[in-house]
Write an enzyme that holds these catalytic residues in place. Structure first.
Site, PDB file in Angstrom:
ATOM      1  N   ASP A  40      72.072 -39.124  63.754  1.00 38.41           N
ATOM      2  CA  ASP A  40      71.724 -37.845  64.369  1.00 38.41           C
ATOM      3  C   ASP A  40      71.961 -36.703  63.390  1.00 38.41           C
ATOM      4  O   ASP A  40      71.167 -35.779  63.300  1.00 38.41           O
ATOM      5  CB  ASP A  40      72.508 -37.613  65.668  1.00 38.41           C
ATOM      6  CG  ASP A  40      74.001 -37.846  65.503  1.00 38.41           C
ATOM      7  OD1 ASP A  40      74.383 -38.755  64.733  1.00 38.41           O
ATOM      8  OD2 ASP A  40      74.797 -37.144  66.130  1.00 38.41           O
ATOM      9  N   ASP A  79      76.348 -34.503  57.846  1.00 38.38           N
ATOM     10  CA  ASP A  79      77.179 -33.300  57.792  1.00 38.38           C
ATOM     11  C   ASP A  79      77.923 -33.319  56.448  1.00 38.38           C
ATOM     12  O   ASP A  79      77.338 -33.011  55.417  1.00 38.38           O
ATOM     13  CB  ASP A  79      78.125 -33.368  59.003  1.00 38.38           C
ATOM     14  CG  ASP A  79      78.784 -32.059  59.354  1.00 38.38           C
ATOM     15  OD1 ASP A  79      78.836 -31.187  58.477  1.00 38.38           O
ATOM     16  OD2 ASP A  79      79.252 -31.892  60.484  1.00 38.38           O
TER      17      ASP A  79
HETATM   18  C1  PRP Z   1      79.050 -37.666  63.947  1.00 37.99           C
HETATM   19  C2  PRP Z   1      77.596 -38.006  63.690  1.00 37.99           C
HETATM   20  C3  PRP Z   1      77.641 -38.696  62.365  1.00 37.99           C
HETATM   21  C4  PRP Z   1      78.815 -38.044  61.666  1.00 37.99           C
HETATM   22  C5  PRP Z   1      78.306 -37.087  60.636  1.00 37.99           C
HETATM   23  O1  PRP Z   1      79.654 -38.799  64.486  1.00 37.99           O
HETATM   24  O2  PRP Z   1      77.053 -38.834  64.696  1.00 37.99           O
HETATM   25  O3  PRP Z   1      77.864 -40.076  62.495  1.00 37.99           O
HETATM   26  O4  PRP Z   1      79.564 -37.352  62.668  1.00 37.99           O
HETATM   27  O5  PRP Z   1      79.366 -36.432  60.023  1.00 37.99           O
HETATM   28  P1  PRP Z   1      79.718 -36.568  58.478  1.00 37.99           P
HETATM   29  O6  PRP Z   1      78.452 -36.471  57.700  1.00 37.99           O
HETATM   30  O7  PRP Z   1      80.628 -35.376  58.254  1.00 37.99           O
HETATM   31  O8  PRP Z   1      80.449 -37.853  58.257  1.00 37.99           O
HETATM   32  P2  PRP Z   1      81.103 -38.808  65.150  1.00 37.99           P
HETATM   33  O9  PRP Z   1      82.079 -39.450  64.220  1.00 37.99           O
HETATM   34  O10 PRP Z   1      81.443 -37.451  65.641  1.00 37.99           O
HETATM   35  O11 PRP Z   1      80.953 -39.823  66.347  1.00 37.99           O
HETATM   36  P3  PRP Z   1      79.825 -39.898  67.499  1.00 37.99           P
HETATM   37  O12 PRP Z   1      78.546 -40.311  66.812  1.00 37.99           O
HETATM   38  O13 PRP Z   1      80.354 -40.958  68.388  1.00 37.99           O
HETATM   39  O14 PRP Z   1      79.725 -38.556  68.160  1.00 37.99           O
END
Ligand code: PRP
Length: 191
Positions: free
Chosen positions: A110, A113
């Site tokens: 999704d 970041d």
């Molecule tokens: C979110 C998102 C990505 C990640 C991106 O997942 O779905 O997997 O953060 O962030 P980054 O590029 O800084 O690593 P999260 O760990 O919040 O879990 P979720 O998908 O269950 O919401």
């Protein structure tokens, strides 16, 4: 009952300061991405790997727009730390079910970041010797990047704002919003 439901739903959007991407904008862009992906993977029978939980909505919409032969798998990963401040460490809660050796892999996320989650997953999956490994992310926040990683397919490049909806959560809420919005900072001010 129906009135109550409507009221609850509206209270979620009340927590947004701005709608960043409407349901229609998201749908149209995914259509374009699906065309590009279908063209590249036409004869490759890729395995699409959705990184849960956040990508479940995007994955569901994307795969239904692909007109290619493909299979699906899911990984559940979670970053340690809070939602607005990731520590960078990644925990694999559910690994792949399918053997990916010599297979074409498309990771579906999704949001890209800091990039720490995907660079960690990419490193792990590359040890399993896939034929190819590409990344498809609906959202890209390049301003926050600390890991050296880019996606081959990007839906929208967005500013560094705390966003929710369309699979993205704050404290597990807002994932069911059909649009993507900027969360009012008052909601996470005490974190
Ligand atoms: C979110 C998102 C990505 C990640 C991106 O997942 O779905 O997997 O953060 O962030 P980054 O590029 O800084 O690593 P999260 O760990 O919040 O879990 P979720 O998908 O269950 O919401």
């Amino acid at each position: 009952m129906a009135e109550n439901k409507r009221k609850n739903y509206k209270s979620l959007t009340d927590d947004l300061t701005e709608i960043l991407l409407t349901e229609q904008q998201i749908d149209e862009r995914i259509g374009e991405m699906a065309e590009e992906i279908s063209e590249y993977y036409e004869d490759k029978q890729p395995i699409l790997v959705s990184i849960l939980k956040g990508s479940f909505v995007f994955m569901a919409d994307l795969v239904r727009k692909l007109n290619i032969d493909c299979t699906l798998d899911f990984m559940i990963v979670s970053s340690y730390g809070t939602k607005s401040k990731s520590t960078g460490a990644v925990k694999i809660i559910k690994d792949l079910d399918i053997d990916i050796e010599n297979k074409h892999i498309l990771l579906v996320e999704d949001i890209l970041d800091s990039g720490l989650t995907l660079s960690y997953i990419k490193r792990i999956l590359e040890t399993k010797k896939p034929a190819s490994l590409r990344i498809c992310t609906l959202l890209d926040k390049p301003d926050r990047r600390t890991a050296n990683i880019t996606a081959e397919y990007v839906g929208f490049t967005i500013p560094d704002k705390f966003i929710v909806g369309y699979g993205l959560d704050y404290a597990e809420r807002y994932r069911n919003l059909p649009m993507i919005g900027i969360l009012n900072p008052e909601i996470y001010a005490d974190e």
